[in-house]
Design a protein around this motif. Structure first.
Motif, PDB file in Angstrom:
ATOM      1  N   GLY A  13       0.930  -1.172  -0.029  1.00 25.79           N
ATOM      2  CA  GLY A  13      -0.251   0.134   0.206  1.00 25.79           C
ATOM      3  C   GLY A  13       0.738   1.307   0.158  1.00 25.79           C
ATOM      4  N   CYS A  14       1.279   1.880  -0.958  1.00 24.74           N
ATOM      5  CA  CYS A  14       1.745   3.301  -1.574  1.00 24.74           C
ATOM      6  C   CYS A  14       1.525   4.024  -1.247  1.00 24.74           C
ATOM      7  N   ALA A  16      -1.017   7.534   1.123  1.00 28.48           N
ATOM      8  CA  ALA A  16      -0.417   8.861   1.820  1.00 28.48           C
ATOM      9  C   ALA A  16       0.942   7.938   2.782  1.00 28.48           C
ATOM     10  N   ALA A  37       4.890  -2.725  -2.807  1.00 32.27           N
ATOM     11  CA  ALA A  37       3.811  -3.455  -3.648  1.00 32.27           C
ATOM     12  C   ALA A  37       2.854  -1.972  -3.232  1.00 32.27           C
ATOM     13  N   ASP A  38       1.792  -2.669  -4.531  1.00 29.80           N
ATOM     14  CA  ASP A  38       1.088  -1.831  -4.352  1.00 29.80           C
ATOM     15  C   ASP A  38       0.558  -2.087  -6.154  1.00 29.80           C
ATOM     16  N   VAL A  40      -1.589  -0.139  -7.537  1.00 29.67           N
ATOM     17  CA  VAL A  40      -1.849   0.657  -8.725  1.00 29.67           C
ATOM     18  C   VAL A  40      -0.348   0.301  -8.676  1.00 29.67           C
ATOM     19  N   THR A  75      -2.700  -0.545   3.409  1.00 24.91           N
ATOM     20  CA  THR A  75      -3.665  -0.283   2.249  1.00 24.91           C
ATOM     21  C   THR A  75      -5.196  -0.181   2.890  1.00 24.91           C
ATOM     22  N   PRO A  77      -8.986  -0.076   4.793  1.00 29.81           N
ATOM     23  CA  PRO A  77      -9.490  -0.737   5.575  1.00 29.81           C
ATOM     24  C   PRO A  77      -9.905  -2.555   5.050  1.00 29.81           C
ATOM     25  N   THR A  79      -9.141  -4.586   2.747  1.00 31.42           N
ATOM     26  CA  THR A  79      -8.225  -5.387   2.694  1.00 31.42           C
ATOM     27  C   THR A  79      -7.101  -5.725   3.464  1.00 31.42           C
ATOM     28  N   HIS A  80      -7.412  -5.366   4.770  1.00 34.58           N
ATOM     29  CA  HIS A  80      -6.629  -5.274   5.814  1.00 34.58           C
ATOM     30  C   HIS A  80      -6.647  -7.467   6.429  1.00 34.58           C
ATOM     31  N   PRO A  99      -7.681   0.257  10.800  1.00 28.04           N
ATOM     32  CA  PRO A  99      -8.288  -0.271  11.351  1.00 28.04           C
ATOM     33  C   PRO A  99      -7.487  -1.461  11.607  1.00 28.04           C
ATOM     34  N   ASN A 124      -1.089  -0.340  14.048  1.00 22.74           N
ATOM     35  CA  ASN A 124       0.196   1.185  14.533  1.00 22.74           C
ATOM     36  C   ASN A 124      -0.788   2.465  14.914  1.00 22.74           C
ATOM     37  N   VAL A 126       0.191   5.252  16.867  1.00 18.41           N
ATOM     38  CA  VAL A 126       0.741   6.052  17.217  1.00 18.41           C
ATOM     39  C   VAL A 126       0.581   6.626  18.473  1.00 18.41           C
ATOM     40  N   TRP A 167     -12.527   6.053  -1.330  1.00 16.82           N
ATOM     41  CA  TRP A 167     -12.953   5.002  -0.627  1.00 16.82           C
ATOM     42  C   TRP A 167     -12.944   5.760   0.939  1.00 16.82           C
ATOM     43  N   TRP A 258      -5.127  16.418  17.039  1.00 15.41           N
ATOM     44  CA  TRP A 258      -5.419  15.075  16.586  1.00 15.41           C
ATOM     45  C   TRP A 258      -3.948  14.169  16.822  1.00 15.41           C
TER      46      TRP A 258
HETATM   47  N1  LIG Z   1      -1.797   5.649  11.811  1.00 10.14           N
HETATM   48  C1  LIG Z   1      -1.911   6.352  11.360  1.00 10.14           C
HETATM   49  O1  LIG Z   1      -1.995   7.120  11.975  1.00 10.14           O
HETATM   50  C2  LIG Z   1      -3.032   6.628  10.006  1.00 10.14           C
HETATM   51  C3  LIG Z   1      -3.080   7.254   9.495  1.00 10.14           C
HETATM   52  C4  LIG Z   1      -3.006   7.957   7.858  1.00 10.14           C
HETATM   53  C5  LIG Z   1      -4.202   6.543   7.219  1.00 10.14           C
HETATM   54  N2  LIG Z   1      -4.140   5.224   7.626  1.00 10.14           N
HETATM   55  C6  LIG Z   1      -4.232   4.015   7.769  1.00 10.14           C
HETATM   56  O2  LIG Z   1      -3.610   3.373   6.575  1.00 10.14           O
HETATM   57  C7  LIG Z   1      -4.324   3.189   5.187  1.00 10.14           C
HETATM   58  C8  LIG Z   1      -4.085   3.239   4.312  1.00 10.14           C
HETATM   59  O3  LIG Z   1      -4.669   4.941   4.413  1.00 10.14           O
HETATM   60  P1  LIG Z   1      -4.036   6.191   3.694  1.00 10.14           P
HETATM   61  O4  LIG Z   1      -4.540   7.236   3.617  1.00 10.14           O
HETATM   62  O5  LIG Z   1      -2.457   5.941   3.090  1.00 10.14           O
HETATM   63  O6  LIG Z   1      -4.351   5.647   2.297  1.00 10.14           O
HETATM   64  P2  LIG Z   1      -4.387   5.972   0.016  1.00 10.14           P
HETATM   65  O7  LIG Z   1      -5.262   5.211  -0.665  1.00 10.14           O
HETATM   66  O8  LIG Z   1      -3.271   6.828   0.048  1.00 10.14           O
HETATM   67  O9  LIG Z   1      -2.859   4.072   0.115  1.00 10.14           O
HETATM   68  C9  LIG Z   1      -3.757   3.588   0.263  1.00 10.14           C
HETATM   69  C10 LIG Z   1      -2.628   2.723  -0.969  1.00 10.14           C
HETATM   70  O10 LIG Z   1      -3.081   0.976  -0.970  1.00 10.14           O
HETATM   71  C11 LIG Z   1      -3.240   0.707  -2.748  1.00 10.14           C
HETATM   72  N3  LIG Z   1      -4.175  -0.745  -2.114  1.00 10.14           N
HETATM   73  C12 LIG Z   1      -4.972  -1.088  -2.408  1.00 10.14           C
HETATM   74  N4  LIG Z   1      -5.635  -1.876  -2.608  1.00 10.14           N
HETATM   75  C13 LIG Z   1      -4.254  -2.622  -2.497  1.00 10.14           C
HETATM   76  C14 LIG Z   1      -4.106  -4.499  -1.876  1.00 10.14           C
HETATM   77  N5  LIG Z   1      -5.085  -5.058  -1.656  1.00 10.14           N
HETATM   78  N6  LIG Z   1      -2.567  -4.688  -2.350  1.00 10.14           N
HETATM   79  C15 LIG Z   1      -1.937  -3.317  -2.871  1.00 10.14           C
HETATM   80  N7  LIG Z   1      -2.592  -2.057  -2.468  1.00 10.14           N
HETATM   81  C16 LIG Z   1      -3.423  -1.659  -2.271  1.00 10.14           C
HETATM   82  C17 LIG Z   1      -3.788   1.655  -3.153  1.00 10.14           C
HETATM   83  O11 LIG Z   1      -3.836   1.593  -4.451  1.00 10.14           O
HETATM   84  C18 LIG Z   1      -3.402   2.826  -2.389  1.00 10.14           C
HETATM   85  O12 LIG Z   1      -1.904   3.060  -3.323  1.00 10.14           O
HETATM   86  C19 LIG Z   1      -5.985   2.895   5.915  1.00 10.14           C
HETATM   87  O13 LIG Z   1      -6.030   1.965   6.446  1.00 10.14           O
HETATM   88  C20 LIG Z   1      -5.976   4.129   7.292  1.00 10.14           C
HETATM   89  O14 LIG Z   1      -6.672   3.862   7.922  1.00 10.14           O
HETATM   90  C21 LIG Z   1      -3.522   5.378   9.875  1.00 10.14           C
END
Ligand SMILES: NC(=O)c1ccc[n+]([C@@H]2O[C@H](COP(=O)([O-])OP(=O)(O)OC[C@H]3O[C@@H](n4cnc5c(N)ncnc54)[C@H](O)[C@@H]3O)[C@@H](O)[C@H]2O)c1
Length: 375
Positions: A13-14, A16, A37-38, A40, A75, A77, A79-80, A99, A124, A126, A167, A258
Motif C-alpha cells: 500500500g504505497c 499517503a 507493493a501496490d 496501482v 492499504t 481497511p 483489505t487488511h 483498523p 499502528n 500512534v 474509499w 489530533w
Molecule cells: N496510523 C495512522 O495514524 C494512520 C494515518 C492515516 C492512515 N492510516 C491508515 O492507513 C491505511 C491507508 O491509508 P492511506 O491514507 O495511506 O490511503 P491511500 O488511499 O492514500 O493509500 C492506499 C494505497 O493502497 C493501495 N491498495 C489498495 N488495495 C490494495 C491491495 N489489495 N494491495 C496492494 N495495494 C493496495 C492503493 O492503490 C493505494 O496506493 C488505512 O487503513 C488508513 O486508515 C493510518
C-alpha cells in the motif's frame, strides 16, 4: 543507516500513509526496506524510486520474499483481513494500519492465525506513543486530580482531501468513521480510562447524500468515566481541530490536537499534590500557581471533605511541530514492536489485543447507531 542483522521490511500500500511511514522507517538502523507493493503500478513505482527499492504489483509476491521479515499493511481497511492473514500464514510479522479489521470476527481470526504462526501483528496506534497522551496517563494514574468522571473528544477533521469517490466514504471499503478512524480514540481512551462499553451511538449523513460524515457515541468505562466521542469530516483544512477535555474530581485536563501537542490542567490540590502536578508538568512555560485563602481550603467534592491549598493552571506545549511529533510516534511504536520481535519477552505498549478491542468498541458503536447495519 542499516546494520548487518537488520530485519527486512516490505510495504503493501504505497499511498499517503505508507509513504509517510517508510520515510520514518528508513531512518531506523534495525531495519532495511526491501520492497514496496501496490496494485496501482504508478504508486509502487514512485515510492520504490524514492526509497531505492524494488517495486512489486502483487502483494503476494512481496509476502513470499525470503528477505521480507516484517510486512507493513497500509492499504484501505477492507483489505487488511486478507493481506494480514496471508502474511502471518507465511510466517511474517505484520504492522497493520488501523483498523485491524472490519469487524471482531475477522479480528479474532487474524490474531488466532498470528498466534499459531508465532508472529506479532499489532496496529499502528500512534497515539499511545506521544508525550502528551503519556503525560495525561501519568496524571490520571497518579490520582492527584481525583478520579476521571467524564471525558469529551471533539474531533473536527478536514475533508478537503476526501472527494466524494474516495474509499473513505464507502463503508464496504472503510467500515465507516467509527471503524476506520474512531478506533484510534477508542484505543486511547481504553489506555487512559480502562476497558468500557458503548452505551449510545448515532450517525449523521451529509444532506442529500449517502456520505456519513458525523458520528458520535458514548462509552462507559468500567472505572466509571463516561466519555463522549464526536468525529466529523466536514471542516476546511485550516480549521482541522481536535481537543479532549477530561473532567476529574479536582479539576480539568485539556489536550489539544489530533496528534496531541498541548496539555493544560486547571486543578486544586494540597501541597503534596501541587508538587506532584508541577513535577509532572515539568517544562511548562505557562503556569500560574495560586495560594488558596486559608478560609477556603476545606472543600467538599462529590461528598468527600478535602483540604486544598493551591489552584494550578499549567499549560505544557512541546517545542516541536505536529509532523515531527507524528513521525516520532510512528518510529517509537515501530521500535517497540521490533524489540518484541528480537526478544519475545519485551513488554510492548501496543499489543495485538489493543487492535482487536478497538474494533470491538467500533463495531458495537456501528450496531447501536444502526441495528440493521451489515458489519
Ligand atoms: N496510523 C495512522 O495514524 C494512520 C494515518 C492515516 C492512515 N492510516 C491508515 O492507513 C491505511 C491507508 O491509508 P492511506 O491514507 O495511506 O490511503 P491511500 O488511499 O492514500 O493509500 C492506499 C494505497 O493502497 C493501495 N491498495 C489498495 N488495495 C490494495 C491491495 N489489495 N494491495 C496492494 N495495494 C493496495 C492503493 O492503490 C493505494 O496506493 C488505512 O487503513 C488508513 O486508515 C493510518
Amino acid at each position: 543507516m542499516n546494520d548487518e542483522n537488520s530485519l527486512g521490511i516490505g510495504l503493501i500500500g504505497c499511498g499517503a500513509f505508507g509513504k509517510f511511514c517508510m520515510e520514518v522507517f528508513r531512518e531506523v538502523p534495525a531495519v532495511r526496506i526491501v520492497a514496496v507493493a501496490d496494485v496501482v503500478k504508478d504508486a509502487a513505482d514512485a515510492l520504490a524510486k524514492e526509497l531505492g527499492v524494488e517495486a512489486l504489483y502483487d502483494p503476494q509476491e512481496l509476502i513470499a520474499r525470503d528477505d521480507v521479515n516484517v510486512v507493513h499493511v497500509a492499504t484501505p481497511p477492507s483489505t487488511h483481513y486478507e493481506l494480514l492473514l496471508a502474511a502471518v500464514s507465511a510466517g511474517k510479522h505484520v504492522l497493520c494500519e488501523k483498523p485491524l479489521a472490519m469487524n471482531v470476527t475477522q479480528a479474532d481470526e487474524m490474531l488466532a492465525a498470528a498466534g499459531r504462526n508465532n508472529v506479532i501483528a499489532p496496529v499502528n496506534f500512534v497515539l499511545r506513543y506521544n508525550a502528551a497522551t503519556e503525560l495525561v496517563k501519568s496524571i490520571l494514574d497518579s490520582g492527584v486530580m481525583g478520579r476521571p468522571l467524564a471525558a469529551r473528544l471533539t474531533n473536527c477533521a478536514a475533508d478537503s482531501n476526501l472527494p466524494v469517490g474516495h474509499w473513505f466514504w464507502d463503508k464496504d471499503l472503510s467500515g465507516g468513521i467509527f471503524i476506520e478512524h474512531g478506533v484510534h480514540f477508542f484505543d486511547l481512551y481504553s489506555y487512559w480510562f480502562g476497558p468500557g462499553c458503548v452505551i449510545d451511538a448515532h450517525t449523521e449523513k451529509r444532506e442529500g447524500t449517502g456520505q456519513e460524515d458525523r458520528v458520535m457515541c458514548t462509552i462507559r468505562h468500567d472505572g466509571g468515566t463516561v466519555a463522549s466521542h464526536y468525529h466529523a469530516f466536514d471542516q476546511a483544512a485550516m480549521m482541522d481541530r481536535t481537543d479532549h477535555r477530561i473532567i476529574c474530581e479536582l479539576g480539568d485536563i485539556r489536550v489539544d490536537g489530533w496528534i496531541p501537542l498541548t496539555v493544560s490542567i486547571d486543578a486544586v490540590a494540597d501541597e503534596k499534590g501541587a508538587e506532584e502536578l508541577i513535577s509532572l508538568m515539568d517544562g511548562a512555560e505557562n503556569s500560574s500557581v495560586e495560594d488558596i485563602a486559608e478560609g477556603l481550603r476545606n472543600v467538599v467534592s462529590r461528598g468527600v471533605q478535602r483540604s486544598v491549598s493551591r489552584r494550578l493552571r499549567i499549560t505544557l506545549t512541546p517545542n516541536a511541530d505536529k509532523q515531527s511529533v507524528y513521525a516520532g510516534s510512528v518510529r517509537a511504536l515501530f521500535e517497540d514492536q521490533l524489540a518484541a520481535i528480537r526478544d519475545r519477552s519485551h513488554a510492548r505498549i501496543v499489543t495485538e489485543k489493543n487492535g482487536r478491542d478497538a474494533v470491538a468498541l467500533a463495531e458495537s458503536a456501528v450496531r447501536l447507531a444502526d441495528p440493521e447495519s451489515e458489519i
